[in-house]
Scaffold this motif. Sequence first.
Motif, PDB file in Angstrom:
ATOM      1  N   THR A   1       0.676  -1.254  -0.263  1.00  0.00           N
ATOM      2  CA  THR A   1       0.055   0.233   0.512  1.00  0.00           C
ATOM      3  C   THR A   1       1.023   1.202   0.070  1.00  0.00           C
ATOM      4  O   THR A   1       0.972   1.492   0.981  1.00  0.00           O
TER       5      THR A   1
ATOM      6  N   SER B   1       0.993   5.903  -0.236  1.00  0.00           N
ATOM      7  CA  SER B   1       0.473   7.096  -1.207  1.00  0.00           C
ATOM      8  C   SER B   1      -0.176   7.877  -1.752  1.00  0.00           C
ATOM      9  O   SER B   1       1.622   7.793  -2.283  1.00  0.00           O
TER      10      SER B   1
ATOM     11  N   ASP C   1      -3.943  11.547  -6.199  1.00  0.00           N
ATOM     12  CA  ASP C   1      -4.955  12.169  -8.003  1.00  0.00           C
ATOM     13  C   ASP C   1      -4.739  13.176  -8.388  1.00  0.00           C
ATOM     14  O   ASP C   1      -3.968  14.390  -8.840  1.00  0.00           O
TER      15      ASP C   1
ATOM     16  N   GLU D   1      -6.264  15.180  -4.618  1.00  0.00           N
ATOM     17  CA  GLU D   1      -6.121  14.145  -3.394  1.00  0.00           C
ATOM     18  C   GLU D   1      -5.391  13.275  -3.125  1.00  0.00           C
ATOM     19  O   GLU D   1      -5.370  12.506  -4.018  1.00  0.00           O
ATOM     20  N   ARG D   2      -4.825  12.928  -1.897  1.00  0.00           N
ATOM     21  CA  ARG D   2      -4.319  12.012  -1.895  1.00  0.00           C
ATOM     22  C   ARG D   2      -5.212  10.822  -1.428  1.00  0.00           C
ATOM     23  O   ARG D   2      -6.218  10.640  -1.096  1.00  0.00           O
ATOM     24  N   ARG D   3      -4.685   9.430  -2.367  1.00  0.00           N
ATOM     25  CA  ARG D   3      -4.847   8.236  -2.093  1.00  0.00           C
ATOM     26  C   ARG D   3      -4.219   7.849  -1.685  1.00  0.00           C
ATOM     27  O   ARG D   3      -3.029   7.314  -1.533  1.00  0.00           O
ATOM     28  N   GLN D   4      -4.980   6.210  -1.223  1.00  0.00           N
ATOM     29  CA  GLN D   4      -4.330   4.695  -0.628  1.00  0.00           C
ATOM     30  C   GLN D   4      -4.870   3.904  -1.857  1.00  0.00           C
ATOM     31  O   GLN D   4      -5.492   3.398  -2.255  1.00  0.00           O
ATOM     32  N   ILE D   5      -3.749   3.350  -2.092  1.00  0.00           N
ATOM     33  CA  ILE D   5      -3.710   2.118  -3.640  1.00  0.00           C
ATOM     34  C   ILE D   5      -2.538   1.124  -3.328  1.00  0.00           C
ATOM     35  O   ILE D   5      -1.673   0.981  -2.913  1.00  0.00           O
TER      36      ILE D   5
END
Length: 283
Positions: A21, A23, A26, A30-34
């Motif tokens: 995982t 950080s 996008d 905006e911050r996303r966890q993928i």
Amino acid sequence: MSELQCHDLILSQAQAQLTETVSVLDERGERRQIEIACERPLTIYLNKREIVTLMTLGDDPEALVLGYLRNQGFVRALTEVAAIQVDWEVESAAVVTYGEPEGLEEKLAQRTVTTGCGQGTMFGNLMERLTDICLPTPQVRQSTVYRLLKNLSEHNDTYRNAGAVHGCAICEGDRVVAFVEDVGRHNAVDTLAGRMWLDGISAENKLFYTTGRLTSEMVIKVAQMNIPVLLSRSGVTQMGLALARELGITMLARAKGRHFLLFSGATTLEYDAAADADHGGRG
């Protein structure tokens, strides 16, 4: 590290984390966890002799090592191998055979860098050994291809979660017999070659599927596994096609949904689902 005894073959059962995982930001900031696919080196030592370093996901490393040695001609039978020990702490696989592989020095002196993802390497006179291969003439139904493509979509867990991997499968009819994912398509096909030996999977009536392009390397490896049908959702190369035609391999590529292109083996395909095919735009 646990071990598995398989027909007098001692195998480690090395485990590796397949995704991680991270950080990211996008397109809106905006911050996303993928999830992203893991990649790690695995150096193969054959009787304490360094052979090659593979970059791999690490899903089934013992089968990968065995299949690599099988497809490169270092071992000709499962009974030649005494042990395969994978240790991720030192990123290595130690392989012990009952005798020194025939022509080892000659094979190591003849290396060809291929177009495989992560840079593949082929040893020795593999092209010369192809003359000994006699593949059966398959019969493939269009309807079976459609059902198989649908069934295969249920097996690509790492790709769905993280992307960045290739998937390969050994299939019989519309049934997926064995499936593996790796960061390189050549690793995936080698893993399945090893899995065929370990699980006693026969090549009879089998089809080989890959998400990757059908290069000469892929055709050679699948021919060595005695599988006469290749199916890919990607394209083909000129040399891959020439070899497929020479060896009598049925090659279907750019297969997605209800669309595919038949590059070789025109007489082996039965068009039994054309009437209800979707004639809409190609995806």
